[in-house]
Motif scaffolding. Structure first.
Motif, PDB file in Angstrom:
ATOM      1  N   LEU A   8       0.843  -1.474  -0.018  1.00 27.71           N
ATOM      2  CA  LEU A   8      -0.642  -0.098   0.435  1.00 27.71           C
ATOM      3  C   LEU A   8       1.500   1.275  -0.003  1.00 27.71           C
ATOM      4  CD1 LEU A   8      -2.731  -0.559   2.885  1.00 27.71           C
ATOM      5  CD2 LEU A   8      -2.870  -0.573   0.065  1.00 27.71           C
ATOM      6  N   THR A   9       1.806   0.877   0.994  1.00 27.44           N
ATOM      7  CA  THR A   9       3.046   2.782   1.159  1.00 27.44           C
ATOM      8  C   THR A   9       3.759   3.036  -0.879  1.00 27.44           C
ATOM      9  OG1 THR A   9       4.418   1.270   2.080  1.00 27.44           O
ATOM     10  CG2 THR A   9       2.868   2.086   2.806  1.00 27.44           C
ATOM     11  N   GLN A  10       4.203   4.314  -0.500  1.00 23.78           N
ATOM     12  CA  GLN A  10       4.618   4.314  -2.191  1.00 23.78           C
ATOM     13  C   GLN A  10       6.052   4.945  -1.272  1.00 23.78           C
ATOM     14  OE1 GLN A  10       2.320   7.919  -2.239  1.00 23.78           O
ATOM     15  NE2 GLN A  10       0.903   6.681  -3.704  1.00 23.78           N
ATOM     16  N   TRP A  11       6.738   4.477  -2.032  1.00 13.63           N
ATOM     17  CA  TRP A  11       8.180   4.452  -2.445  1.00 13.63           C
ATOM     18  C   TRP A  11       9.109   5.243  -2.883  1.00 13.63           C
ATOM     19  CZ3 TRP A  11       9.542   1.613   2.510  1.00 13.63           C
ATOM     20  CH2 TRP A  11       9.341   0.184   3.171  1.00 13.63           C
ATOM     21  N   THR A  12      10.325   5.881  -2.264  1.00 14.27           N
ATOM     22  CA  THR A  12      10.999   6.379  -3.137  1.00 14.27           C
ATOM     23  C   THR A  12      11.910   5.684  -4.712  1.00 14.27           C
ATOM     24  OG1 THR A  12      13.243   6.657  -1.579  1.00 14.27           O
ATOM     25  CG2 THR A  12      12.250   8.159  -1.330  1.00 14.27           C
ATOM     26  N   ALA A  13      12.289   6.139  -5.206  1.00  9.84           N
ATOM     27  CA  ALA A  13      13.538   5.744  -6.224  1.00  9.84           C
ATOM     28  C   ALA A  13      14.012   5.035  -5.908  1.00  9.84           C
ATOM     29  CB  ALA A  13      13.938   6.345  -7.133  1.00  9.84           C
ATOM     30  N   ALA A  14      15.009   4.833  -4.557  1.00 12.33           N
ATOM     31  CA  ALA A  14      16.227   4.232  -3.947  1.00 12.33           C
ATOM     32  C   ALA A  14      15.753   2.535  -3.775  1.00 12.33           C
ATOM     33  CB  ALA A  14      16.622   4.922  -3.122  1.00 12.33           C
ATOM     34  N   ASN A 155      22.140   5.982 -12.142  1.00 19.99           N
ATOM     35  CA  ASN A 155      21.733   6.751 -12.506  1.00 19.99           C
ATOM     36  C   ASN A 155      21.810   6.925 -13.969  1.00 19.99           C
ATOM     37  OD1 ASN A 155      23.393   8.762 -12.470  1.00 19.99           O
ATOM     38  ND2 ASN A 155      22.757   9.100 -10.471  1.00 19.99           N
ATOM     39  N   GLY A 156      20.557   7.933 -14.532  1.00 18.72           N
ATOM     40  CA  GLY A 156      20.411   8.661 -15.747  1.00 18.72           C
ATOM     41  C   GLY A 156      21.481   9.634 -15.880  1.00 18.72           C
ATOM     42  N   ASP A 164      23.526  19.300 -14.542  1.00 21.94           N
ATOM     43  CA  ASP A 164      22.935  18.646 -13.358  1.00 21.94           C
ATOM     44  C   ASP A 164      22.265  17.020 -13.652  1.00 21.94           C
ATOM     45  OD1 ASP A 164      22.431  20.693 -12.083  1.00 21.94           O
ATOM     46  OD2 ASP A 164      20.011  21.010 -12.311  1.00 21.94           O
ATOM     47  N   VAL A 165      21.805  16.371 -12.761  1.00 22.17           N
ATOM     48  CA  VAL A 165      22.160  15.342 -12.427  1.00 22.17           C
ATOM     49  C   VAL A 165      20.865  14.717 -13.078  1.00 22.17           C
ATOM     50  CG1 VAL A 165      22.181  12.601 -11.024  1.00 22.17           C
ATOM     51  CG2 VAL A 165      23.860  14.542 -10.770  1.00 22.17           C
ATOM     52  N   ASN A 166      20.866  13.739 -13.524  1.00 24.34           N
ATOM     53  CA  ASN A 166      19.468  12.734 -13.306  1.00 24.34           C
ATOM     54  C   ASN A 166      19.088  12.380 -12.862  1.00 24.34           C
ATOM     55  OD1 ASN A 166      17.388  11.723 -14.755  1.00 24.34           O
ATOM     56  ND2 ASN A 166      18.205  11.264 -17.058  1.00 24.34           N
ATOM     57  N   TYR A 167      18.638  12.268 -11.797  1.00 20.76           N
ATOM     58  CA  TYR A 167      18.061  11.212  -9.979  1.00 20.76           C
ATOM     59  C   TYR A 167      17.419   9.941 -11.377  1.00 20.76           C
ATOM     60  CZ  TYR A 167      19.528  15.869  -8.715  1.00 20.76           C
ATOM     61  OH  TYR A 167      19.949  17.316  -8.435  1.00 20.76           O
ATOM     62  N   GLU A 168      16.818   9.560 -11.989  1.00 24.28           N
ATOM     63  CA  GLU A 168      16.119   8.536 -11.833  1.00 24.28           C
ATOM     64  C   GLU A 168      16.874   6.708 -12.477  1.00 24.28           C
ATOM     65  OE1 GLU A 168      13.030   6.284 -15.164  1.00 24.28           O
ATOM     66  OE2 GLU A 168      13.742   8.350 -15.320  1.00 24.28           O
ATOM     67  N   ARG A 169      16.874   6.303 -11.503  1.00 27.12           N
ATOM     68  CA  ARG A 169      17.521   5.194 -11.182  1.00 27.12           C
ATOM     69  C   ARG A 169      17.437   4.437 -12.630  1.00 27.12           C
ATOM     70  NH1 ARG A 169      16.350  -0.142  -8.846  1.00 27.12           N
ATOM     71  NH2 ARG A 169      13.811   0.983  -7.995  1.00 27.12           N
ATOM     72  N   LYS A 170      18.475   3.660 -12.837  1.00 29.05           N
ATOM     73  CA  LYS A 170      18.698   3.011 -13.883  1.00 29.05           C
ATOM     74  C   LYS A 170      19.119   1.658 -13.832  1.00 29.05           C
ATOM     75  CE  LYS A 170      17.634   6.180 -16.975  1.00 29.05           C
ATOM     76  NZ  LYS A 170      16.415   5.738 -17.400  1.00 29.05           N
ATOM     77  N   GLY A 171      18.610   0.275 -13.180  1.00 30.87           N
ATOM     78  CA  GLY A 171      18.904  -0.530 -12.701  1.00 30.87           C
ATOM     79  C   GLY A 171      18.928  -1.259 -11.695  1.00 30.87           C
ATOM     80  N   SER A 172      19.908  -1.983 -11.161  1.00 31.05           N
ATOM     81  CA  SER A 172      19.482  -2.685  -9.937  1.00 31.05           C
ATOM     82  C   SER A 172      20.350  -1.830  -8.978  1.00 31.05           C
ATOM     83  CB  SER A 172      20.285  -4.278  -9.777  1.00 31.05           C
ATOM     84  OG  SER A 172      18.974  -5.037 -10.641  1.00 31.05           O
TER      85      SER A 172
END
Length: 790
Positions: A8-14, A155-156, A164-172
């Motif tokens: 149910l809970t919502q988690w961060t990209a980490a 990350n991206g 700037d850093v693209n904070y989106e996670r790429k991979g495990s």
């Protein structure tokens, strides 16, 4: 139940794990439900609520992670900034060219380190992210990696928009940086094995120590068998023990420190000691080469002895850093301003000017906008622009710095970044607009000791005094000539900066030696009201020095101070009255105030009680002027004594101290004592004897003692238990209060009804006892007064 809540809970990209829940309405609602459930359970089952867990429940199991079905997230990862920093430092030691290294390079994407050890921006820290690193393996392309509390992941990468850093996670997600690199770079793993570099179990335990449960031995100490009332104390200690352990966890922070290497000369002189506060100051590194030179020169100077004046109180110290909560919702202006700062960093002259103008369209008085400029490194850019040759860029930068420097933390940052010496140099500019803006910004920044000292050390006082000489025709009304109007504005801004700097004793002396008093006296004759306020404010600060008071008399400044008491500007009236208060310690000055007609406007200003700051200044001036009997006669003529009695209630302490002080001087004459009694002033005076303000107690005991000379007033004091209150003040630790209370008791006891009966008694023993009591009180007063000066 746990699996259901996790879904149910919502988690961060980490990823999933402790401390990386998203801050969303849904998560907040779930947490509130859990809290309500726990509270309900404790209410319904009070017996179970008595038990306090002092260590986590642990057990051994043979289950492997593969035994769990899908839907479970298996994770014991919880990285801290300290752990990540140690890993990166270790890898840096073994990075470089050649086969004897594990990596070509590894570096942070940001040079700014916050107080909690993180380098991620505050809005990413709340997602659990710690920092971002660029890693160049020997056998691959450069990798941009995110290190977070939940692990390490790719990350991206860095974007084209100003890096700037693209904070989106790429991979495990991997448990640490070394594990990640072993997976991504075979050459890294091979060289690690060749060189024998590994993380031992002891090292890993040390890294994971932060945030872990306390040792069992420490927890066992809390589980002693206790009965009775000690059990409740134990439970509290256990709770506090765990709270202390929880506070060790790192939290998002906006406090940053620069880690740019300083290439200047290193010596013991770079660390300077403030001889009065005991603080050590180290010149901060600066991005600009020119600013670094200025800082090196100032660091090589021998620190002069700085003596603080009485006007410098604790409020003049640098205030504690107060920042907006990182978890607060940031408005759109925050992000818009940060984009504009990026244009300032990389744009040409035209783009820079446009960005500066656009930035001024925002409400720079709001803390959010100020933080946006600072958090993205905007202060450094604005200060660097002051060293360019482009006048428009300098003007735009100073206009922004002038607005945001009202913020106490921004003021400190400007000083730390070496901005003040640059502004002092701009005071020599031929452009009058630049002079004005630089002086106004210095006026805002120089609100604390260190800033005032920096201004003086770089020759700022002499340059600011020179600005006062710009308005040659300041005594005449403003002309239509734009040139003359700018001259007047330059002088006004110079006076404004001197006003801020004059809170330091050393700066006051520097102003006097630079010839500031004659120039201030000339400006005091001006008809420009906006100039008069900073001029009088500077004189008010400086008048606390005896040398200044003599010069003020010589320059006939009192006459103009009295004249401006009749102004309609309340702030100007306040500062004129405060300057008179400072100068009226001298009898000649008190006579000058009377001769120039200053007592009547002071008395009339007592009727306006809405402005408490002005009322405190006016009552202070009346108090000091009342030391002269001729002035007291005038105040009685202007009905000021009756008005002062009316101010004995419902006023701030700073007003009461002055009011009671004035009444104490006025009541030295019988006619005024009668006025105070008939106006009902005895009771409020006695009521003030129970206060704790030492200055107020000194003045009120003197006033009560003066009134007690009159038998009629003494009867009221006796009825109100005033004698006992005065007697109790003899135990006050402050010597001035003791002495004043002892002197006040002399007329009280002499006029007390009991002692009067005793003195008039035919019994000689009673007469001697009464006389002896009075004699002892007088002797006590003399002894206390003597001890005061010993």
């Amino acid at each position: 139940m746990g699996v259901a809540l996790r879904k149910l809970t919502q988690w961060t990209a980490a990823g999933h794990g402790t401390g990386i829940l998203e801050i969303t309405p849904l998560n907040e609602a779930i947490l509130k439900e859990i809290i309500v459930f726990v509270e309900s359970f404790i209410y319904k089952h009070p017996q179970e609520a008595k038990f306090v867990f002092v260590e986590p429940l642990e057990w051994n199991t043979s289950l492997a992670p593969s035994a769990f079905e899908s839907g479970y997230v298996v994770r014991e990862i919880s990285l801290s900034p300290m752990t990540v920093k140690k890993d990166i430092e270790l890898l840096k030691r073994f990075s470089g060219k050649g086969n004897q290294t594990v990596l070509e390079s590894i570096e942070y994407t940001s040079d700014y380190e916050f107080s909690n050890g993180c380098r991620a921006p505050p809005w990413r820290q709340i997602r659990g992210e710690i920092c971002y690193v660029l890693v160049k393996p020997h056998d691959g392309e450069t990798l941009c990696i995110t290190c977070s509390a939940g692990g390490v992941f790719l990350n991206g990468g860095k974007t084209d928009d100003e890096g700037d850093v693209n904070y989106e996670r790429k991979g495990s997600i991997y448990k640490n940086l070394v594990t990640f690199l072993r997976e991504k770079s075979p050459k890294f793993s091979e060289n690690m094995s060749k060189l024998g570099i590994s993380f031992s179990e002891d090292q890993q335990k040390e890294k994971d120590q932060l945030g872990k449960a306390p040792k069992k031995e420490e927890a066992a100490a809390l589980r002693k068998d206790i009965s009775g009332s000690d059990k409740r104390s134990l439970e509290k200690n256990q709770i506090n023990f765990w709270r202390n352990q929880m506070t060790k966890r790192w939290e998002p922070s906006l406090n940053w420190k620069t880690t740019v290497n300083y290439k200047g000369k290193g010596s013991a002189k770079e660390i300077q000691e403030d001889k009065h506060t005991g603080k050590l100051e180290k010149p901060r590194p600066s991005v600009s080469h020119g600013r670094a030179q200025l800082l090196r020169k100032s660091a090589e100077k021998i620190e002069e002895t700085v003596s603080d004046s009485s006007s410098e109180s604790e409020e003049d110290e640098e205030p504690p850093d107060h920042r907006q909560e990182a978890s607060a919702d940031l408005p759109s202006e925050y992000w818009q301003i940060q984009k504009l700062v990026k244009y300032l960093k990389g744009g040409n002259q035209t783009a820079t000017v446009i960005a500066l103008c656009s930035m001024r369209d925002f409400s720079l008085a709001q803390e959010t906008c100020q933080l946006a400029i600072r958090d993205v490194g905007g202060l450094e850019v604005l200060i660097n622009l002051l060293e360019t040759d482009e006048v428009k860029c300098k003007i735009g930068s100073l206009k922004i710095l002038k607005e945001i420097s009202h913020n106490p933390q921004i003021r400190q940052n400007i000083v730390d970044l070496g901005g003040l010496p640059i502004m002092v140099n701009i005071l020599d500019s031929p452009h009058k607009s630049l002079k004005c803006l630089a002086a106004e910004t210095i006026a805002n920044v120089a609100k604390f000791k260190r800033a005032r000292r920096v201004v003086r050390q770089h020759g700022g006082i002499t340059k600011l005094v020179a600005l006062l000489d710009c308005a040659h025709d300041s005594t005449k009304p403003a002309q239509s000539s734009l040139y003359e109007a700018r001259d007047v504005e330059v002088a006004r801004c110079g006076a404004l900066a001197l006003w801020s700097c004059s809170k330091s004793h050393t700066n006051k002396e520097a102003i006097r030696k630079a010839g500031g008093i004659p120039l201030l006296a000339r400006l005091l004759k001006t008809s420009h009201e906006n100039m008069l306020i900073p001029v009088v404010g500077t004189l008010q600060e400086c008048a606390s020095e005896e040398n200044y008071r003599a010069a003020i008399k010589a320059e006939r400044i009192i006459e103009n101070l009295v004249k401006n008491l009749n102004s309609e500007n309340e702030q100007l009236q306040e500062h004129c009255a405060m300057a008179i208060y400072q100068c009226a310690e001298d009898k000649e000055t008190r006579d000058l105030v009377r001769l120039h007609g200053g007592l009547k406007p002071l008395a009339s200003l007592l009727n306006n009680t809405d402005n408490k700051e002005r009322l405190a200044a006016v009552t202070g001036a009346i108090w000091k002027c009342s030391i002269s009997k001729e002035n007291v006669t005038k105040f009685r003529e202007y009905k000021a004594i009756e008005t002062l009695v009316g101010l004995l209630t419902d006023q701030p302490e700073e007003v009461l101290v002055n009011v009671v002080g004035a009444l104490g001087e006025c009541c030295q004459e019988r006619e005024n004592r009668v006025i105070v009694r008939k106006c009902g002033g005895i009771q409020p005076l006695v009521n003030l004897l129970v206060g704790i303000n030492q200055a107020l107690l000194v003045n009120v005991t003197k006033a009560v003692g003066a009134c007690a000379v009159e038998p009629e007033s003494m009867m009221i004091i006796d009825r109100l238990d005033g004698v006992r209150l005065l007697w109790s003040l003899l135990k006050n630790p402050h010597p001035d209060v003791k002495a004043s209370a002892a002197w006040a008791l002399c007329p009280c006891i002499k006029n007390a009804k009991l002692l009067l009966d005793m003195v008039g008694s035919p019994d000689q023993d009673l007469q001697e006892a009464a006389a002896g009591c009075i004699s002892n009180i007088r002797r006590l007063a003399l002894a206390t007064e003597k001890a005061r000066y010993t």
